[in-house]
Write an enzyme that holds these catalytic residues in place. Structure first.
Site, short mmCIF file in Angstrom:
data_model
loop_
_atom_site.label_atom_id
_atom_site.label_comp_id
_atom_site.label_asym_id
_atom_site.label_seq_id
_atom_site.Cartn_x
_atom_site.Cartn_y
_atom_site.Cartn_z
N GLU A 90 20.74 2.68 14.77
CA GLU A 90 20.44 2.48 13.35
C GLU A 90 20.57 1.00 12.98
O GLU A 90 19.78 0.49 12.16
CB GLU A 90 21.38 3.33 12.49
CG GLU A 90 21.16 4.82 12.63
CD GLU A 90 19.74 5.23 12.31
OE1 GLU A 90 19.23 4.84 11.25
OE2 GLU A 90 19.13 5.94 13.13
N TRP A 126 17.44 -0.64 14.12
CA TRP A 126 16.31 -0.33 13.22
C TRP A 126 16.27 -1.34 12.07
O TRP A 126 15.19 -1.84 11.69
CB TRP A 126 16.45 1.08 12.63
CG TRP A 126 15.72 2.16 13.36
CD1 TRP A 126 16.24 3.14 14.13
CD2 TRP A 126 14.28 2.37 13.37
NE1 TRP A 126 15.24 3.95 14.62
CE2 TRP A 126 14.03 3.50 14.18
CE3 TRP A 126 13.20 1.71 12.79
CZ2 TRP A 126 12.75 3.99 14.42
CZ3 TRP A 126 11.92 2.19 13.02
CH2 TRP A 126 11.70 3.31 13.83
N TRP A 134 -5.10 8.60 -2.20
CA TRP A 134 -3.86 9.07 -2.82
C TRP A 134 -4.14 9.71 -4.18
O TRP A 134 -5.11 9.37 -4.84
CB TRP A 134 -2.88 7.91 -3.00
CG TRP A 134 -2.53 7.17 -1.75
CD1 TRP A 134 -3.04 5.97 -1.33
CD2 TRP A 134 -1.62 7.59 -0.73
NE1 TRP A 134 -2.49 5.60 -0.13
CE2 TRP A 134 -1.61 6.57 0.28
CE3 TRP A 134 -0.79 8.71 -0.55
CZ2 TRP A 134 -0.82 6.65 1.41
CZ3 TRP A 134 0.00 8.77 0.58
CH2 TRP A 134 -0.02 7.76 1.54
N ASN A 162 20.75 9.11 4.35
CA ASN A 162 19.54 8.65 5.06
C ASN A 162 18.60 9.79 5.43
O ASN A 162 17.38 9.66 5.33
CB ASN A 162 19.94 7.88 6.32
CG ASN A 162 18.74 7.21 6.97
OD1 ASN A 162 18.04 6.43 6.34
ND2 ASN A 162 18.48 7.54 8.23
N TRP A 204 2.86 5.66 -1.29
CA TRP A 204 4.21 5.30 -0.88
C TRP A 204 4.80 4.17 -1.71
O TRP A 204 6.03 4.07 -1.86
CB TRP A 204 4.24 4.92 0.61
CG TRP A 204 3.31 3.81 1.01
CD1 TRP A 204 2.04 3.94 1.46
CD2 TRP A 204 3.59 2.40 1.01
NE1 TRP A 204 1.49 2.71 1.73
CE2 TRP A 204 2.43 1.75 1.47
CE3 TRP A 204 4.71 1.64 0.68
CZ2 TRP A 204 2.35 0.36 1.60
CZ3 TRP A 204 4.63 0.26 0.80
CH2 TRP A 204 3.47 -0.36 1.25
N TRP A 258 9.74 3.56 4.06
CA TRP A 258 8.69 4.24 3.32
C TRP A 258 7.38 4.28 4.10
O TRP A 258 6.68 5.30 4.12
CB TRP A 258 8.49 3.59 1.94
CG TRP A 258 9.39 4.24 0.95
CD1 TRP A 258 10.61 3.80 0.53
CD2 TRP A 258 9.17 5.48 0.28
NE1 TRP A 258 11.16 4.69 -0.35
CE2 TRP A 258 10.30 5.72 -0.53
CE3 TRP A 258 8.13 6.40 0.29
CZ2 TRP A 258 10.42 6.88 -1.33
CZ3 TRP A 258 8.25 7.55 -0.51
CH2 TRP A 258 9.36 7.78 -1.30
#
Length: 490
Positions: free
Chosen positions: A289, A292, A321, A356, A374, A397
């Site tokens: 993590e 990341w 969208w 998370n 998004w 996102w």
């Protein structure tokens, strides 16, 4: 002459490269002064959350005390936006006879442009600006594939990151975390020399209390150590269950730099020195993590378009969208009829933080089940999260929306009901945040509309049929991909 340390998202004394360098490069008689500049209009444009700004204000009060222990005064200024920063810094360098400014690099476009303009202004007065790579353990541009290009997928990035890290340790031999500077000068004498040193911590920006989050150095250090000593070993087993206290909750401190990524990694490696060789362990899972977070910074540095609200994959510009304010509002307020979604969104509004696993679930729901852009979710998160961080938030996102790296375009559509059943099986988290469901049996806690007593609930029915929404999302992305190929965007 004086040395000026310009603090931004590095609000700490420990392991702060710019601060350490300023203290080491000063002459014995030269004072070091620290500076923080608030930019409310810029915060507004970047959708910074009121709870995060309150968190920063409170942290600055503590930081002032920590710096004072080193005999370093902290000046806090407020200007409208980044455009006003160069003049502010230039004026301070003249006022306090500064010949050298130190700061740690930020990797976003607006911040880079601001720093360039500051450098130009300082150079015009023969004042030196030194900018250091401090925000990442390995600076962007050093973790590259065999072709010499930045990685676009996380797993090979992580493998290469580990190799570069080991080479860095072998070649430099230096400790991961840098030492705290020694006590300098005499603060009383400095205040006599510069009687107009000022420090104001109340900004022209709306705030929401962050009092539940400690801001003093010892509390932050203990939170890190406690996690590493007591929770990291089981992190892989507990991290996905929002009713379990299994995560570190350190992200707010990383977001404002009250804690560095190096400190986290150092503490983890101290407790679990072999964790990089054990990918099934909880310690490695938390390390994953941390990387990341690093990956998203490297990605944004290599792809400036991500700072310009562009998707990582150009073909996803062809995704059609929905522009449905009613559906968006239901998602924002936690009124979708899907308990795990609504509990998560209510947690966000009430606390400024979200687990998370839930961030992934609610992001998938907005972008796939509701087919809402998004960016609407990205902005909502930034405007509410105490740990709002542009690189991580944008990366997360776009990952969920299948517009970013590691995209999985047609398949990353989480089922909110089964996700709830899997990660909150008894509904403990749901009942905490949705009081109207407190009497619903466990069997129906994630599908209360199917319960015989549903007519007694003041809780909405699902606003969308997930099965149909999933098929529509897959078809929508398929068409966008085909359109992208026709336009040469794939």
């Amino acid at each position: 002459m004086s040395k000026l340390v310009w603090l931004r998202n590095d609000l700490r004394v420990v392991d702060n490269t710019a601060l350490l360098q300023a203290c080491q490069l000063r002459q014995v008689s030269e004072p070091v002064i620290a500076l923080y500049i608030a930019t409310p209009m810029q915060w507004h444009e970047h959708h910074e959350a009121p709870i995060k700004i309150d968190f920063i204000q409170r942290r600055l009060v503590e930081l002032k005390q920590s710096l004072a222990a080193l005999n370093i005064p902290l000046i806090v200024k407020e200007v409208a936006d980044f455009a006003a920063v160069p003049a502010c810094i230039l004026a301070l360098t003249q006022q306090y006879q500064v010949d050298h400014v130190f700061c740690n690099k930020q990797y976003l476009i607006n911040e880079n442009q601001r720093d360039l303009h500051v450098g130009e202004q300082l150079a015009s007065r023969a004042i030196k600006l030194s900018v250091f790579d401090d925000d990442c353990i390995i600076e962007p541009g050093r973790v590259l594939n065999k072709q010499g290009d930045p990685f676009k997928v996380f797993t090979p990035f992580r493998k290469s990151w580990i190799q570069v890290y080991r080479e860095q340790i072998r070649s430099t031999g230096r400790a991961l975390v840098q030492p705290t500077p020694s006590i300098l000068g005499d603060l009383d004498e400095l205040n006599k020399e510069y009687p107009d040193l000022e420090s104001t911590h109340s900004f022209s920006y709306p705030v929401t209390t962050s009092i539940d989050w400690a801001v003093d150095d010892e509390a932050i250090r203990q939170r890190l150590l406690t996690f590493c000593y007591e929770k990291a070993m089981d992190y892989h087993a507990n991290r996905d269950y929002p009713a379990v206290d299994g995560t570190s909750c350190l992200s707010p401190y990383l977001a404002i730099g009250a804690l560095s990524l190096r400190q986290c990694f150092h503490s983890l490696m101290t407790e679990y020195p072999e964790c990089l060789e054990n990918p099934e362990s909880g310690a490695f899972t938390w390390f994953n993590e941390l990387v990341w977070r690093e990956f998203y910074r490297h990605l944004m540095d290599a792809n400036p378009k991500l700072c310009r609200e562009q998707p990582f994959h150009a073909w996803t510009n062809y995704v059609v969208w929905k522009n449905d304010e009613t559906l968006l509002h239901a998602w924002q307020q936690g009124e979708t009829g899907f308990p795990i979604i609504d509990a998560a969104m209510r947690q966000l509004k009430a606390t400024g933080w979200m687990h998370n696993r839930l961030r992934m679930i609610v992001a998938s729901f907005l972008t796939k089940d509701l087919l809402i852009h998004w960016q609407a979710g990205e902005q909502w998160f930034m405007s509410h999260l105490i740990d709002g961080d542009m690189a991580s938030n944008n990366g997360g996102w776009q990952w969920a929306a299948s517009t970013g790296t590691d995209a999985q375009p047609y398949f990353r559509v989480f089922n909110p009901t089964t996700q709830g059943q899997r990660f909150d099986p008894k509904g403990e988290f749901v009942r905490k945040w949705i009081k109207e469901l407190k009497d619903v049996p466990d069997k129906f806690i994630h599908s209360p509309h199917l319960w015989l007593g549903a007519h007694t609930l003041s809780y909405p029915k699902p606003i969308v049929d997930h099965k149909q929404a999933r098929l529509l999302a897959i078809e929508t992305f398929k068409r966008a991909n085909e359109q992208g190929k026709l336009q040469g965007s794939v």
